[in-house]
Design a protein around this motif. Structure first.
Motif, mmCIF file in Angstrom:
data_model
loop_
_atom_site.group_PDB
_atom_site.id
_atom_site.type_symbol
_atom_site.label_atom_id
_atom_site.label_comp_id
_atom_site.label_asym_id
_atom_site.label_seq_id
_atom_site.Cartn_x
_atom_site.Cartn_y
_atom_site.Cartn_z
ATOM 1 N N ASP A 272 46.282 15.026 61.389
ATOM 2 C CA ASP A 272 45.909 16.338 60.864
ATOM 3 C C ASP A 272 44.766 16.174 59.874
ATOM 4 N N VAL B 143 51.155 11.016 61.030
ATOM 5 C CA VAL B 143 52.609 11.131 60.932
ATOM 6 C C VAL B 143 53.197 10.782 62.285
ATOM 7 N N THR C 239 54.752 25.219 64.255
ATOM 8 C CA THR C 239 53.465 25.394 63.587
ATOM 9 C C THR C 239 53.307 26.822 63.087
ATOM 10 N N ASP D 98 54.568 27.123 59.778
ATOM 11 C CA ASP D 98 53.925 26.239 58.784
ATOM 12 C C ASP D 98 54.879 25.173 58.265
ATOM 13 N N ARG D 99 55.703 24.655 59.162
ATOM 14 C CA ARG D 99 56.640 23.613 58.762
ATOM 15 C C ARG D 99 55.911 22.292 58.562
ATOM 16 N N PRO D 100 56.470 21.367 57.767
ATOM 17 C CA PRO D 100 55.833 20.059 57.580
ATOM 18 C C PRO D 100 55.606 19.361 58.914
ATOM 19 N N MET D 101 54.611 18.481 58.966
ATOM 20 C CA MET D 101 54.214 17.887 60.230
ATOM 21 C C MET D 101 55.353 17.121 60.902
ATOM 22 N N ALA D 102 56.141 16.387 60.133
ATOM 23 C CA ALA D 102 57.249 15.645 60.727
ATOM 24 C C ALA D 102 58.247 16.593 61.381
ATOM 25 N N GLU D 103 58.466 17.760 60.782
ATOM 26 C CA GLU D 103 59.390 18.731 61.366
ATOM 27 C C GLU D 103 58.818 19.346 62.634
ATOM 28 N N ARG D 104 57.510 19.532 62.681
ATOM 29 C CA ARG D 104 56.884 20.054 63.898
ATOM 30 C C ARG D 104 57.055 19.066 65.050
#
Length: 303
Positions: free
Chosen positions: A239, A245, A272, A275-281
């Protein structure tokens, strides 16, 4: 004229691309089969189904033949809560795909040349139709269908951004549709120009010679958010200038792998939107893919 099943609700995501009728023999390989099932196959509609299953509003835009197969496709997608932004072609047919099961796995045969969807062209979706959508998603299959669909995808990128939407692009190389060189050049250009790009690590190595996720990132520096999928190993997100990540893939008893990549994209894009954290996406992508891997269908079941 594009018909919509719901003109009142602006979709969060618009997916555009061809969906075909899928014929799958159930009693023998295709040459000797007497029984078969009819369903549907299309990367972008698979993504739309996954996004709808995640509770987001989504539209699928395409062209279908004025035939029973087109009706079958539109009926199934509408049943899943997907808005249909479709044109009906009274000359060109709905595309058809046959699976031919064998001891070493299934092969596929496409009957999609000069299909209704291959006749999409620039301006198929007017810019004002994209207004309000947050993401416009397509794949590398769409520009491979015809010169007019390739030109349409180029314009779609521009029109989506003018409308304030992010462009999501899944490389999804299909060897049977175009030459390796043509695919490599076009897919690289579009993948690097997208705001969000999904690509398989093995797929990228096959078409671009990039062996690792880091090499793919170096090859595609222009993409804002690059997601490299590496099968049962995991997925890595790059990102901007942030540290990459990586989230490992869960262990899954696989019934049928087809559709898992589309499900991953749907899960990731739905997360997305929040707007969740990248690891959660990435984890949401893995969870959605695992759900499809455990069944024979390409789309998640309707709860």
């Amino acid at each position: 004229m594009i018909a919509s099943t719901d003109a009142s609700a602006t979709p969060d995501i618009i997916c555009i691309g061809e969906t075909m009728a899928l014929v799958t023999p159930t009693d023998a390989p295709l040459a000797g089969a007497h029984q078969a099932t009819i369903s549907l196959a299309g990367a972008e509609s698979n993504v739309a189904a996954g996004i709808a299953a995640a509770g987001r509003t989504v539209a699928w835009a395409s062209r279908l033949g004025d035939d029973p197969l087109g009706i079958r496709i539109s009926t199934e997608l509408a049943r899943r809560g997907i808005q249909l932004w479709t044109e009906t072609d009274d000359v060109a047919p709905t595309g058809v795909m046959f699976k031919d099961p064998g001891a070493e796995g299934s092969s596929v045969l496409y009957y999609r040349r000069a299909s209704a969807a291959s006749r999409m062209s620039p301006g198929f979706l007017a810019p004002e139709r994209l207004a309000g959508a947050r993401i416009v998603h397509t794949t590398g299959i769409t520009p491979a269908l015809s010169p007019s669909t390739r030109a349409m995808v180029d314009q779609l990128f521009d029109d989506a951004r003018t409308a304030g939407a992010r462009v999501s692009f899944d490389v999804n190389d299909r060897r049977a549709l175009w030459s390796r060189q043509d695919a490599a050049d076009t897919l690289a250009r579009l993948a690097d120009a997208a705001d969000i790009t999904f690509v398989g690590r093995d797929e990228a190595e096959r078409i671009w010679g990039t062996a690792t996720a880091s090499e793919i990132r170096q090859f595609l520096p222009g993409c804002s958010l690059l997601v490299v999928k590496d099968g049962d190993v995991g997925a890595t997100a790059f990102d901007g200038d942030a540290e990459p990540v990586f989230v490992p893939a869960p262990t899954v008893d696989v019934v049928e792998p087809v559709g898992a990549g589309d499900a991953f994209a749907a899960g990731f894009l739905a997360a997305t939107l929040e707007d969740r954290p990248m690891a959660e996406r990435l984890q949401a992508g893995h969870n959605a893919a695992a759900r499809v891997l455990r069944i024979a269908a390409d789309m998640p079941p309707i709860d």
